[in-house]
Design a protein around this motif. Structure first.
Motif: not given
Length: 334
Positions: A228-244
């Motif tokens: 698992t990954y719980l205690d460090k930063p997680l950055v999620i990259l998004t744009n308009r193509g992220c659908y459904s």
């Protein structure tokens, strides 16, 4: 006499069957048009949210229907009518065309270039940890998920998350991920939570009336006996193509501890599709449910990132991905 009675009884049964069987719809342009309109009218979930008067739209388009029109002409009328919904989950499928509604993605910056990433960052050295691609930036780990259609294995996630534990943080790139299987949301998101967490509330259309919905809450449970990954930063990259499904994943991850969404607003698509076959063999599917996130926000039109960043032309001319650079900066300054 008994044979005669049996014969009469058999004829009566056949007559009753003919009498009570539901008549099959005709395969005429008017019938097909009405089948499209009626299925949407009874199953579509977002009339109120999008302020759509479907009866008014029927009156607008039914005047274009004629008995001698071609299949292509009929399809185009239905296509134009469905386009009024501005819903990429609503599609009419024939052997010669598929209706779509790309308007939900227009007038937004692309905010992703795979070619730029490969030429200027990865240089062909990404690891394929199917279904992910992985890259080691030294102090920051990066992995990309192209489509929620692709099944996620525990082994792939274990490998990536174990490697990430020695880094300052982890970047997950889901830009241009058009969605797929909802089960993969659970598979991925469960690695980043320590407690059972509400994914959202779904309202499924269960009748022909505009307010005929049944409510169902959905939770994600923390993963067990895996990395698992719980205690460090997680950055999620998004744009308009992220659908459904990707839009739903972004809605779930936003607000979690140590998680930051960076990039553009997601593309939306908060309704699970429901489908039917028309009497001429065409397939029609529509958004048959509404999804609210755990804060009660309707996710149909997309999720705003925590940090809205567009890829600048100046950076792109220099071979830089503005959104990725901001993600690494957030992790390194944490």
């Amino acid at each position: 006499m008994k044979k005669y009675i049996v014969l009469v009884f058999a004829v009566f049964l056949l007559s009753c069957e003919s009498l009570f069987m539901k008549p099959q719809p005709e395969n005429t342009p008017k019938s097909i048009f009405d089948q499209v309109w009626t299925f949407v009218n009874e199953k579509y979930a977002f009339f109120e949210f999008k302020n759509v008067d479907w009866k008014l739209i029927y009156n607008k388009y039914q005047t274009r229907i004629s008995d001698n029109m071609s299949d292509e002409e009929l399809f185009q009328v239905c296509y134009d009518m469905l386009y009024e919904l501005k819903d990429e989950h609503t599609n009419l499928i024939s052997k010669f065309n598929v209706s779509r509604n790309p308007e939900v993605f227009l007038d937004y910056p692309e905010n992703y270039s795979g070619d730029l990433l490969n030429r200027n960052y990865f240089k062909g050295r990404t690891q394929i940890v199917s279904p992910f691609s992985y890259f080691d930036f030294g102090d920051v780990a990066y992995f990309r998920y192209d489509s929620f259609i692709d099944s996620i294995s525990d082994e792939a996630l274990d490998y990536i998350l174990e490697k990430s534990k020695t880094k300052k943080g982890l970047i997950l790139d889901v830009r241009n991920n058009g969605g797929g299987a909802v089960i993969n949301i659970d598979k991925l998101a469960s690695r980043f939570i320590s407690d059972t967490t509400l994914l959202g509330t779904e309202f499924h259309k269960n009748g022909p009336g505009k307010n005929d919905f049944v409510e169902e809450k959905s939770e994600i449970y923390p993963a067990k006996d895996v990395e698992t990954y719980l205690d460090k930063p997680l950055v999620i990259l998004t744009n308009r193509g992220c659908y459904s499904a990707t839009n739903m994943f972004a809605a779930f991850m936003k607000g979690l501890k140590n998680v930051t969404l960076i990039g553009g607003k997601t593309g939306g698509g908060g309704g699970l599709p429901t489908a039917t076959e028309l009497s001429n063999g065409w397939i029609l599917r529509v958004s048959g449910s509404i999804t609210l996130d755990r804060n009660g926000f309707n996710i149909e039109n997309g999720i705003e990132p925590d940090m809205k960043i567009d890829m600048s032309k100046a950076d792109m001319d220099k071979g830089k991905d503005t959104i990725l650079e901001e993600g690494m900066k957030v992790i390194r300054q944490n």
